[in-house]
Design a protein around this motif. Sequence first.
Motif, PDB file in Angstrom:
ATOM      1  N   ASN A   1       0.854  -1.188   0.000  1.00 14.47           N
ATOM      2  CA  ASN A   1       0.000   0.000   0.000  1.00 14.47           C
ATOM      3  C   ASN A   1       0.886   1.232   0.000  1.00 14.47           C
ATOM      4  OD1 ASN A   1      -2.354  -1.490   0.090  1.00 14.47           O
ATOM      5  ND2 ASN A   1      -2.298  -1.633   2.312  1.00 14.47           N
ATOM      6  N   SER A   2       1.623   1.402  -1.071  1.00 15.43           N
ATOM      7  CA  SER A   2       2.580   2.494  -1.160  1.00 15.43           C
ATOM      8  C   SER A   2       2.032   3.608  -2.033  1.00 15.43           C
ATOM      9  CB  SER A   2       3.886   1.966  -1.759  1.00 15.43           C
ATOM     10  OG  SER A   2       4.771   3.021  -2.014  1.00 15.43           O
ATOM     11  N   THR A   3       2.364   4.839  -1.665  1.00 16.78           N
ATOM     12  CA  THR A   3       1.977   5.965  -2.514  1.00 16.78           C
ATOM     13  C   THR A   3       3.047   6.237  -3.559  1.00 16.78           C
ATOM     14  OG1 THR A   3       2.944   7.528  -0.952  1.00 16.78           O
ATOM     15  CG2 THR A   3       0.583   7.038  -0.700  1.00 16.78           C
ATOM     16  N   HIS A   4       4.157   5.530  -3.477  1.00 22.59           N
ATOM     17  CA  HIS A   4       5.245   5.704  -4.432  1.00 22.59           C
ATOM     18  C   HIS A   4       5.346   4.452  -5.288  1.00 22.59           C
ATOM     19  CE1 HIS A   4       6.397   9.281  -2.291  1.00 22.59           C
ATOM     20  NE2 HIS A   4       6.409   8.599  -1.178  1.00 22.59           N
ATOM     21  N   ARG A   5       4.590   4.398  -6.361  1.00 18.32           N
ATOM     22  CA  ARG A   5       4.587   3.228  -7.226  1.00 18.32           C
ATOM     23  C   ARG A   5       5.752   3.299  -8.198  1.00 18.32           C
ATOM     24  NH1 ARG A   5      -0.309   2.341 -10.312  1.00 18.32           N
ATOM     25  NH2 ARG A   5       0.544   0.280 -10.535  1.00 18.32           N
ATOM     26  N   LYS A   6       6.417   2.167  -8.369  1.00 16.49           N
ATOM     27  CA  LYS A   6       7.563   2.091  -9.271  1.00 16.49           C
ATOM     28  C   LYS A   6       7.416   0.860 -10.157  1.00 16.49           C
ATOM     29  CE  LYS A   6      10.504   3.973  -5.705  1.00 16.49           C
ATOM     30  NZ  LYS A   6       9.677   3.598  -4.573  1.00 16.49           N
ATOM     31  N   ALA A   7       8.043   0.938 -11.312  1.00 15.63           N
ATOM     32  CA  ALA A   7       8.080  -0.201 -12.228  1.00 15.63           C
ATOM     33  C   ALA A   7       9.463  -0.261 -12.863  1.00 15.63           C
ATOM     34  CB  ALA A   7       7.017  -0.056 -13.312  1.00 15.63           C
ATOM     35  N   VAL A   8       9.868  -1.460 -13.212  1.00 17.68           N
ATOM     36  CA  VAL A   8      11.120  -1.660 -13.931  1.00 17.68           C
ATOM     37  C   VAL A   8      10.785  -2.413 -15.209  1.00 17.68           C
ATOM     38  CG1 VAL A   8      13.424  -2.695 -13.877  1.00 17.68           C
ATOM     39  CG2 VAL A   8      12.434  -1.738 -11.772  1.00 17.68           C
TER      40      VAL A   8
ATOM     41  N   SER B   1       7.707   9.750 -21.429  1.00 21.15           N
ATOM     42  CA  SER B   1       7.409  11.084 -20.913  1.00 21.15           C
ATOM     43  C   SER B   1       5.961  11.482 -21.179  1.00 21.15           C
ATOM     44  CB  SER B   1       8.348  12.101 -21.549  1.00 21.15           C
ATOM     45  OG  SER B   1       8.021  13.398 -21.162  1.00 21.15           O
ATOM     46  N   LYS B   2       5.441  11.106 -22.327  1.00 23.59           N
ATOM     47  CA  LYS B   2       4.051  11.446 -22.676  1.00 23.59           C
ATOM     48  C   LYS B   2       3.031  10.737 -21.787  1.00 23.59           C
ATOM     49  CE  LYS B   2       5.094  12.568 -27.440  1.00 23.59           C
ATOM     50  NZ  LYS B   2       5.054  12.150 -28.838  1.00 23.59           N
ATOM     51  N   THR B   3       3.450   9.678 -21.094  1.00 22.13           N
ATOM     52  CA  THR B   3       2.536   8.957 -20.189  1.00 22.13           C
ATOM     53  C   THR B   3       2.524   9.566 -18.788  1.00 22.13           C
ATOM     54  OG1 THR B   3       4.149   7.373 -19.308  1.00 22.13           O
ATOM     55  CG2 THR B   3       3.063   6.799 -21.412  1.00 22.13           C
ATOM     56  N   ASN B   4       3.360  10.569 -18.565  1.00 28.01           N
ATOM     57  CA  ASN B   4       3.559  11.209 -17.255  1.00 28.01           C
ATOM     58  C   ASN B   4       4.314  10.321 -16.276  1.00 28.01           C
ATOM     59  OD1 ASN B   4       2.425  13.628 -18.000  1.00 28.01           O
ATOM     60  ND2 ASN B   4       0.406  13.089 -17.235  1.00 28.01           N
ATOM     61  N   ALA B   5       4.930   9.240 -16.744  1.00 26.82           N
ATOM     62  CA  ALA B   5       5.815   8.455 -15.891  1.00 26.82           C
ATOM     63  C   ALA B   5       7.125   9.228 -15.765  1.00 26.82           C
ATOM     64  CB  ALA B   5       6.065   7.077 -16.493  1.00 26.82           C
ATOM     65  N   ASN B   6       7.804   9.058 -14.654  1.00 24.53           N
ATOM     66  CA  ASN B   6       9.066   9.744 -14.417  1.00 24.53           C
ATOM     67  C   ASN B   6      10.190   8.717 -14.431  1.00 24.53           C
ATOM     68  OD1 ASN B   6      10.877  11.796 -13.696  1.00 24.53           O
ATOM     69  ND2 ASN B   6      10.613  11.355 -11.521  1.00 24.53           N
ATOM     70  N   VAL B   7      11.200   8.919 -15.275  1.00 25.37           N
ATOM     71  CA  VAL B   7      12.327   8.006 -15.359  1.00 25.37           C
ATOM     72  C   VAL B   7      13.220   8.201 -14.133  1.00 25.37           C
ATOM     73  CG1 VAL B   7      14.382   7.360 -16.667  1.00 25.37           C
ATOM     74  CG2 VAL B   7      12.277   7.945 -17.878  1.00 25.37           C
ATOM     75  N   LEU B   8      13.476   7.110 -13.415  1.00 30.02           N
ATOM     76  CA  LEU B   8      14.345   7.151 -12.238  1.00 30.02           C
ATOM     77  C   LEU B   8      15.768   6.736 -12.584  1.00 30.02           C
ATOM     78  CD1 LEU B   8      11.846   5.536  -9.700  1.00 30.02           C
ATOM     79  CD2 LEU B   8      12.391   7.972  -9.953  1.00 30.02           C
TER      80      LEU B   8
ATOM     81  N   VAL C   1      18.372  -2.636 -22.522  1.00 33.70           N
ATOM     82  CA  VAL C   1      18.089  -1.443 -21.733  1.00 33.70           C
ATOM     83  C   VAL C   1      17.136  -1.811 -20.601  1.00 33.70           C
ATOM     84  CG1 VAL C   1      17.130   0.900 -21.781  1.00 33.70           C
ATOM     85  CG2 VAL C   1      18.349   0.023 -23.778  1.00 33.70           C
ATOM     86  N   VAL C   2      17.437  -1.307 -19.406  1.00 32.62           N
ATOM     87  CA  VAL C   2      16.561  -1.477 -18.250  1.00 32.62           C
ATOM     88  C   VAL C   2      16.270  -0.083 -17.715  1.00 32.62           C
ATOM     89  CG1 VAL C   2      16.289  -2.450 -15.946  1.00 32.62           C
ATOM     90  CG2 VAL C   2      17.524  -3.737 -17.697  1.00 32.62           C
ATOM     91  N   ILE C   3      14.988   0.234 -17.578  1.00 33.73           N
ATOM     92  CA  ILE C   3      14.571   1.547 -17.091  1.00 33.73           C
ATOM     93  C   ILE C   3      13.669   1.365 -15.879  1.00 33.73           C
ATOM     94  CG2 ILE C   3      13.284   3.657 -17.642  1.00 33.73           C
ATOM     95  CD1 ILE C   3      14.031   3.297 -20.544  1.00 33.73           C
ATOM     96  N   SER C   4      13.969   2.112 -14.817  1.00 36.46           N
ATOM     97  CA  SER C   4      13.064   2.126 -13.664  1.00 36.46           C
ATOM     98  C   SER C   4      12.277   3.431 -13.704  1.00 36.46           C
ATOM     99  CB  SER C   4      13.823   1.976 -12.346  1.00 36.46           C
ATOM    100  OG  SER C   4      14.720   3.043 -12.163  1.00 36.46           O
ATOM    101  N   LEU C   5      10.998   3.326 -13.355  1.00 37.24           N
ATOM    102  CA  LEU C   5      10.075   4.443 -13.497  1.00 37.24           C
ATOM    103  C   LEU C   5       9.273   4.692 -12.231  1.00 37.24           C
ATOM    104  CD1 LEU C   5       8.500   3.241 -16.858  1.00 37.24           C
ATOM    105  CD2 LEU C   5      10.145   5.109 -16.617  1.00 37.24           C
ATOM    106  N   ASP C   6       8.969   5.955 -11.979  1.00 39.68           N
ATOM    107  CA  ASP C   6       7.964   6.336 -10.994  1.00 39.68           C
ATOM    108  C   ASP C   6       6.664   6.412 -11.791  1.00 39.68           C
ATOM    109  OD1 ASP C   6       6.113   7.747  -9.456  1.00 39.68           O
ATOM    110  OD2 ASP C   6       7.613   9.122  -8.655  1.00 39.68           O
ATOM    111  N   ILE C   7       5.683   5.577 -11.444  1.00 43.89           N
ATOM    112  CA  ILE C   7       4.452   5.498 -12.241  1.00 43.89           C
ATOM    113  C   ILE C   7       3.242   6.065 -11.500  1.00 43.89           C
ATOM    114  CG2 ILE C   7       5.261   3.599 -13.680  1.00 43.89           C
ATOM    115  CD1 ILE C   7       3.656   1.695 -11.869  1.00 43.89           C
TER     116      ILE C   7
END
Length: 143
Positions: free
Chosen positions: A60-67, A87-94, A108-114
């Motif tokens: 139950n996190s308010t900081h959702r992330k995806a890899v 960027s157009k999805t409003n996800a933030n690249v971490l 390529v591996v990208i982690s995102l704040d979703i």
Amino acid sequence: MNNYYVVDKSLLPESFGCVIEARKLLNNGKVKNVSEAVKIVGISRASYYKYKDFVYEAENSTHRKAVISFLLNHKSGILSEVLNGISKTNANVLTINQNIPINNMANVVISLDINHMNISVDEMLDKIRNLKDTSKVRLITIE
């Protein structure tokens, strides 16, 4: 997220919970290797490796992330195209980790704040898959 369910753990095999516990032991540094972790939780190494990339605990996190992971053709501008699409999805690249191209393909591996995405993760992955010079697009983990 169409490929995922939230299910009460009482409905699942006990080994799924053991895989999560083994991962926690490894991540917290309480054990040195997978062999120690699986011995403590009571499952085989084979079970751990079979499910380790597919079983996660819901948070139950308010900081959702995806890899996400994918292969790119070694072509100028394709990573920029992927990043613009994200960027157009409003996800933030971490983080971004790109290996050197071998046989004209780079991993390529990208982690995102979703947290603030305006589309689903599945839709974003489909958009990346539809880019001409990407392949093997895969969600590695999400929390």
